[in-house]
Design a protein around this motif. Sequence first.
Motif, PDB file in Angstrom:
ATOM      1  N   ARG A  31       0.814  -1.211   0.000  1.00  0.00           N
ATOM      2  CA  ARG A  31       0.000   0.000   0.000  1.00  0.00           C
ATOM      3  C   ARG A  31       0.847   1.260   0.000  1.00  0.00           C
ATOM      4  O   ARG A  31       0.518   2.243  -0.632  1.00  0.00           O
ATOM      5  CB  ARG A  31      -0.907   0.005   1.236  1.00  0.00           C
ATOM      6  CG  ARG A  31      -1.936  -1.104   1.245  1.00  0.00           C
ATOM      7  CD  ARG A  31      -2.809  -1.024   2.471  1.00  0.00           C
ATOM      8  NE  ARG A  31      -3.740  -2.139   2.532  1.00  0.00           N
ATOM      9  CZ  ARG A  31      -4.593  -2.322   3.524  1.00  0.00           C
ATOM     10  NH1 ARG A  31      -4.622  -1.471   4.530  1.00  0.00           N
ATOM     11  NH2 ARG A  31      -5.407  -3.349   3.521  1.00  0.00           N
ATOM     12  N   CYS A  32       1.948   1.235   0.752  1.00  0.00           N
ATOM     13  CA  CYS A  32       2.747   2.452   0.841  1.00  0.00           C
ATOM     14  C   CYS A  32       3.486   2.734  -0.457  1.00  0.00           C
ATOM     15  O   CYS A  32       3.969   3.845  -0.672  1.00  0.00           O
ATOM     16  CB  CYS A  32       3.736   2.354   1.992  1.00  0.00           C
ATOM     17  SG  CYS A  32       4.976   1.061   1.787  1.00  0.00           S
ATOM     18  N   LEU A  63      -6.235  -7.047  19.658  1.00  0.00           N
ATOM     19  CA  LEU A  63      -6.288  -6.886  21.101  1.00  0.00           C
ATOM     20  C   LEU A  63      -5.113  -6.098  21.665  1.00  0.00           C
ATOM     21  O   LEU A  63      -5.141  -5.690  22.820  1.00  0.00           O
ATOM     22  CB  LEU A  63      -6.333  -8.262  21.778  1.00  0.00           C
ATOM     23  CG  LEU A  63      -7.497  -9.157  21.357  1.00  0.00           C
ATOM     24  CD1 LEU A  63      -7.491 -10.441  22.149  1.00  0.00           C
ATOM     25  CD2 LEU A  63      -8.835  -8.436  21.507  1.00  0.00           C
ATOM     26  N   SER A  64      -4.096  -5.872  20.883  1.00  0.00           N
ATOM     27  CA  SER A  64      -2.942  -5.104  21.350  1.00  0.00           C
ATOM     28  C   SER A  64      -2.700  -3.933  20.412  1.00  0.00           C
ATOM     29  O   SER A  64      -2.954  -4.011  19.213  1.00  0.00           O
ATOM     30  CB  SER A  64      -1.693  -5.992  21.420  1.00  0.00           C
ATOM     31  OG  SER A  64      -1.390  -6.535  20.146  1.00  0.00           O
ATOM     32  N   GLU A  65      -2.199  -2.852  20.989  1.00  0.00           N
ATOM     33  CA  GLU A  65      -1.927  -1.657  20.198  1.00  0.00           C
ATOM     34  C   GLU A  65      -0.716  -1.886  19.298  1.00  0.00           C
ATOM     35  O   GLU A  65       0.329  -2.334  19.762  1.00  0.00           O
ATOM     36  CB  GLU A  65      -1.666  -0.462  21.118  1.00  0.00           C
ATOM     37  CG  GLU A  65      -2.902   0.054  21.823  1.00  0.00           C
ATOM     38  CD  GLU A  65      -3.926   0.615  20.839  1.00  0.00           C
ATOM     39  OE1 GLU A  65      -3.501   1.190  19.815  1.00  0.00           O
ATOM     40  OE2 GLU A  65      -5.128   0.459  21.088  1.00  0.00           O
ATOM     41  N   LEU A  71       2.728  -1.017  12.174  1.00  0.00           N
ATOM     42  CA  LEU A  71       2.001  -0.210  11.201  1.00  0.00           C
ATOM     43  C   LEU A  71       2.703  -0.212   9.843  1.00  0.00           C
ATOM     44  O   LEU A  71       2.051  -0.264   8.797  1.00  0.00           O
ATOM     45  CB  LEU A  71       1.869   1.223  11.721  1.00  0.00           C
ATOM     46  CG  LEU A  71       1.009   1.399  12.985  1.00  0.00           C
ATOM     47  CD1 LEU A  71       1.070   2.839  13.479  1.00  0.00           C
ATOM     48  CD2 LEU A  71      -0.432   0.997  12.703  1.00  0.00           C
ATOM     49  N   LEU A  72       4.030  -0.181   9.867  1.00  0.00           N
ATOM     50  CA  LEU A  72       4.778  -0.220   8.611  1.00  0.00           C
ATOM     51  C   LEU A  72       4.580  -1.557   7.903  1.00  0.00           C
ATOM     52  O   LEU A  72       4.366  -1.604   6.683  1.00  0.00           O
ATOM     53  CB  LEU A  72       6.263   0.027   8.881  1.00  0.00           C
ATOM     54  CG  LEU A  72       7.185  -0.048   7.653  1.00  0.00           C
ATOM     55  CD1 LEU A  72       6.769   0.968   6.601  1.00  0.00           C
ATOM     56  CD2 LEU A  72       8.638   0.140   8.063  1.00  0.00           C
ATOM     57  N   LEU A  73       4.648  -2.655   8.672  1.00  0.00           N
ATOM     58  CA  LEU A  73       4.443  -3.972   8.065  1.00  0.00           C
ATOM     59  C   LEU A  73       3.027  -4.110   7.517  1.00  0.00           C
ATOM     60  O   LEU A  73       2.817  -4.718   6.456  1.00  0.00           O
ATOM     61  CB  LEU A  73       4.706  -5.063   9.100  1.00  0.00           C
ATOM     62  CG  LEU A  73       4.689  -6.498   8.558  1.00  0.00           C
ATOM     63  CD1 LEU A  73       5.923  -6.749   7.697  1.00  0.00           C
ATOM     64  CD2 LEU A  73       4.640  -7.519   9.693  1.00  0.00           C
ATOM     65  N   GLU A  74       2.048  -3.513   8.219  1.00  0.00           N
ATOM     66  CA  GLU A  74       0.671  -3.549   7.729  1.00  0.00           C
ATOM     67  C   GLU A  74       0.534  -2.791   6.421  1.00  0.00           C
ATOM     68  O   GLU A  74      -0.206  -3.209   5.520  1.00  0.00           O
ATOM     69  CB  GLU A  74      -0.264  -2.965   8.790  1.00  0.00           C
ATOM     70  CG  GLU A  74      -1.733  -3.034   8.443  1.00  0.00           C
ATOM     71  CD  GLU A  74      -2.282  -4.444   8.430  1.00  0.00           C
ATOM     72  OE1 GLU A  74      -3.324  -4.669   7.778  1.00  0.00           O
ATOM     73  OE2 GLU A  74      -1.665  -5.334   9.063  1.00  0.00           O
ATOM     74  N   ARG A  75       1.250  -1.688   6.291  1.00  0.00           N
ATOM     75  CA  ARG A  75       1.213  -0.945   5.033  1.00  0.00           C
ATOM     76  C   ARG A  75       1.864  -1.725   3.898  1.00  0.00           C
ATOM     77  O   ARG A  75       1.433  -1.659   2.751  1.00  0.00           O
ATOM     78  CB  ARG A  75       1.934   0.396   5.208  1.00  0.00           C
ATOM     79  CG  ARG A  75       1.257   1.366   6.137  1.00  0.00           C
ATOM     80  CD  ARG A  75      -0.006   1.949   5.540  1.00  0.00           C
ATOM     81  NE  ARG A  75       0.270   2.809   4.383  1.00  0.00           N
ATOM     82  CZ  ARG A  75      -0.690   3.411   3.673  1.00  0.00           C
ATOM     83  NH1 ARG A  75      -1.961   3.211   3.984  1.00  0.00           N
ATOM     84  NH2 ARG A  75      -0.379   4.182   2.650  1.00  0.00           N
ATOM     85  N   LEU A 127       7.991  -6.391  16.683  1.00  0.00           N
ATOM     86  CA  LEU A 127       6.697  -6.723  16.091  1.00  0.00           C
ATOM     87  C   LEU A 127       5.872  -7.549  17.068  1.00  0.00           C
ATOM     88  O   LEU A 127       6.394  -8.460  17.722  1.00  0.00           O
ATOM     89  CB  LEU A 127       6.890  -7.521  14.791  1.00  0.00           C
ATOM     90  CG  LEU A 127       7.657  -6.844  13.653  1.00  0.00           C
ATOM     91  CD1 LEU A 127       7.901  -7.850  12.534  1.00  0.00           C
ATOM     92  CD2 LEU A 127       6.902  -5.632  13.129  1.00  0.00           C
ATOM     93  N   ARG A 128       4.586  -7.249  17.137  1.00  0.00           N
ATOM     94  CA  ARG A 128       3.685  -8.088  17.931  1.00  0.00           C
ATOM     95  C   ARG A 128       3.483  -9.416  17.206  1.00  0.00           C
ATOM     96  O   ARG A 128       3.887  -9.576  16.049  1.00  0.00           O
ATOM     97  CB  ARG A 128       2.357  -7.369  18.132  1.00  0.00           C
ATOM     98  CG  ARG A 128       1.660  -6.990  16.840  1.00  0.00           C
ATOM     99  CD  ARG A 128       0.352  -6.283  17.089  1.00  0.00           C
ATOM    100  NE  ARG A 128      -0.272  -5.891  15.826  1.00  0.00           N
ATOM    101  CZ  ARG A 128      -1.499  -5.407  15.726  1.00  0.00           C
ATOM    102  NH1 ARG A 128      -2.231  -5.251  16.817  1.00  0.00           N
ATOM    103  NH2 ARG A 128      -1.995  -5.072  14.546  1.00  0.00           N
ATOM    104  N   LEU A 129       2.848 -10.353  17.894  1.00  0.00           N
ATOM    105  CA  LEU A 129       2.733 -11.703  17.366  1.00  0.00           C
ATOM    106  C   LEU A 129       2.020 -11.744  16.023  1.00  0.00           C
ATOM    107  O   LEU A 129       2.472 -12.424  15.093  1.00  0.00           O
ATOM    108  CB  LEU A 129       1.997 -12.597  18.367  1.00  0.00           C
ATOM    109  CG  LEU A 129       1.763 -14.053  17.920  1.00  0.00           C
ATOM    110  CD1 LEU A 129       3.069 -14.740  17.572  1.00  0.00           C
ATOM    111  CD2 LEU A 129       1.009 -14.826  18.998  1.00  0.00           C
ATOM    112  N   ARG A 130       0.916 -11.007  15.877  1.00  0.00           N
ATOM    113  CA  ARG A 130       0.183 -11.078  14.624  1.00  0.00           C
ATOM    114  C   ARG A 130       1.025 -10.573  13.459  1.00  0.00           C
ATOM    115  O   ARG A 130       0.957 -11.109  12.350  1.00  0.00           O
ATOM    116  CB  ARG A 130      -1.118 -10.288  14.696  1.00  0.00           C
ATOM    117  CG  ARG A 130      -1.995 -10.535  13.466  1.00  0.00           C
ATOM    118  CD  ARG A 130      -3.202  -9.650  13.400  1.00  0.00           C
ATOM    119  NE  ARG A 130      -4.031 -10.004  12.263  1.00  0.00           N
ATOM    120  CZ  ARG A 130      -3.782  -9.614  11.006  1.00  0.00           C
ATOM    121  NH1 ARG A 130      -2.730  -8.875  10.746  1.00  0.00           N
ATOM    122  NH2 ARG A 130      -4.597  -9.986  10.031  1.00  0.00           N
ATOM    123  N   SER A 131       1.807  -9.532  13.665  1.00  0.00           N
ATOM    124  CA  SER A 131       2.662  -9.020  12.601  1.00  0.00           C
ATOM    125  C   SER A 131       3.715 -10.046  12.213  1.00  0.00           C
ATOM    126  O   SER A 131       4.013 -10.231  11.027  1.00  0.00           O
ATOM    127  CB  SER A 131       3.327  -7.713  13.040  1.00  0.00           C
ATOM    128  OG  SER A 131       2.365  -6.719  13.298  1.00  0.00           O
TER     129      SER A 131
END
Length: 531
Positions: A31-32, A63-65, A71-75, A127-131
Motif C-alpha cells: 500500500r505504501c 487486542l494489542s496496540e 504499522l509499517l508492516l501492515e502498510r 513486532l507483535r505476534l500477529r505481525s
Amino acid sequence: MELVSRRDPHLREVVWFAACCRALTLLLQARCLLDFSPLFFFQALFNLLIPDHAADAFHPPRLSEPGLWDLLLERLLGGLSHWDAEHFLFIAERGYLYEHNCAFFPLYPLSVRAVAEGALWPLQRLLRLRSRLLLSAVLLNSLFSVLAAAALYKLGCIVLQCRRVAFLAAVLFSVSPANVFMAAAYSESMFAFLAFSAMWQLEKGQSWLSGLLFSLASGVRANGLINAGFFLYSRGKCFALQLQVGSGSVRKLPPLWKQLLSVASSAVLMCAGIFLPFALFQYYAYVRFCGPGTGLEQAVPKPLLQLALDKGYRLAAMDGVKPPWCSQRFPMVYSYIQDAYWNVGFLRYFELRQIPNFLLALPVTLLGSWAAWTYIVANPRHCVTLGLERRKSEEEGKPRAGFCCPAVFVYVVHATVLLAFGFFCMHVQVLTRFLGSSSPVLYWFSAHLLQEYEPLLWSEGTGNQTAAPRSEKSLLGKSPGSCGKGTSENPIVRLLLNRRFITPLGKCVLGFFLSYWLLGLILHCNFLPWT
C-alpha cells in the motif's frame, strides 16, 4: 529432494523467474508503494466505479496496540491478510477458538506459528505476534510457491516426456491466475508444493515418500483426500499391465494371489495414511466442541467473546450446548461448516445474483473443459480402457510425448473431477485458485497450446539472434510439438517482448494468466469480493 540442480538450466530459470514473480507480486500489493506502482491508475478507477464492499467476512478485533513497525508492516503486507487469510492468521495466533475456524486445516497455520516463534523470534521486541505471523506467512508462501514451480517442472519432465512443454508450464505457473493467493496468507502455495512433489515422487516410483507428501497435503486442504486416487490408479494400472505380459515373462511373475495381496495391502495402507490427518482433525474438533465444558469462556478475551455474540460464532462448549453435528452418526465438523456457514452444496450457488461470479470463473472453466476434450479426442481408446490396456508403443519403448501422452490420463481425470465438483457444488469464484493450486493440467494444457500454435516458440533464441539454417532449425525444434531440450530462455519473456507478433490464441492464453494476476491483486488487496 533435489529440486534445484546446477546441471539443469531450465530448472534454474524456473526458480529464478518464480522468485521474481513473487517479489513483483509483493511489490505491487504494498500500500505504501501503491502511489508509485502501475496499479495506481487501475485501483483508483476501481475505487471510483465500484463502491466499498461491505463484506461480512471474518475480521477479529486486534487486542494489542500496534507499534510503529507493526504499522509499517501492515502498510507493506496488509493487503495479503484479507478474507480467508484472517482465519489462518487467527488460528495460528489463538487456535481453533470458533467453530467455523475448523473449515481451515491445521498444518499451514501450525507452520506459520512455528516460523513466527522460531526464525522470527528475534523480532518479537519490534513486532507483535500477529505481525510476525503475517510476515511468516508471506515468507513461507514465497518459498513454497518457488518450490512448487520447481516440482511442477520436474513432474512435467517425467509425465510429458517433453522438457520444453514442462519448462513452459512451470513458467506459466509462476504467473498463475491464482498468483495473489499464492502470496497471501492462504494455504494454496503449501498445498501446491506438497501435491506436485507427491505426484513427482510417485512417477519416480518412490511410493512411500509420495504417500507421506500426499498425507501432509491432506493436512493442508480437504481436497488433498482426492489425491488418493493417484496412488490407487498407479497400483491398479501396474497390476493390470502385469496381467497382460507375454507368455515368456509369466514365469518371472509371482502367483496371482500374491499380486492381489500386495496391491490391496499397499493401497489400504497408503489410503489410510492419506486420510489419517483428516480423521485426526475431525476427532480433535469433536473433542473440543462436543466434549464437556472446560471453562474456556473465562479464558477468552472479552472482545472475542463479544464478536462471537455479535456474529453468532460458536465457541467450544458454549453455554454447555453442543452443536447439532455432534449427534450425527459420523460427526464431521468440516461438512457441517460448509453447509451451515457457507451454504455449500449441489447447485446451491446457481442463483441469478451469482452470475458475476460465474463469469469470473468462466475462463478457467472453459480452459479446463477444453483440456479434457482435447485429450479425449486425441486418445479415445485410451480413455475408454482407462489406460489399463497395454499399447504397442509401450511395448516398443516409444510412448507418445507431450500433453496428449498416455501418462497424462489420470491427471486429466483428476482435474475434470475437481472442475465438475467446484462448478456445481462450491462457491464458483474460488474455482481459479482451487484448480490452480491442485492440478498441473491447466499449466500443461496452456503450455501445449502455446507450443503447438505459437510460431514465436518454434525456434530458439531471441529475435535479435541470427536465424539458424534450416537443417539446424529442425534440430532446435522449429516445428510444433517438438520436445527437444531447447534453451533456457524464458518463453514468457520472449512472447512479451514480441507481443505484436503473438497469435490471437497466444494472446488469449497469456491475457488470461496476466490479467487475472493483476485483477486478483486489485480485488483481493482492496477487500473486494474475490475469494
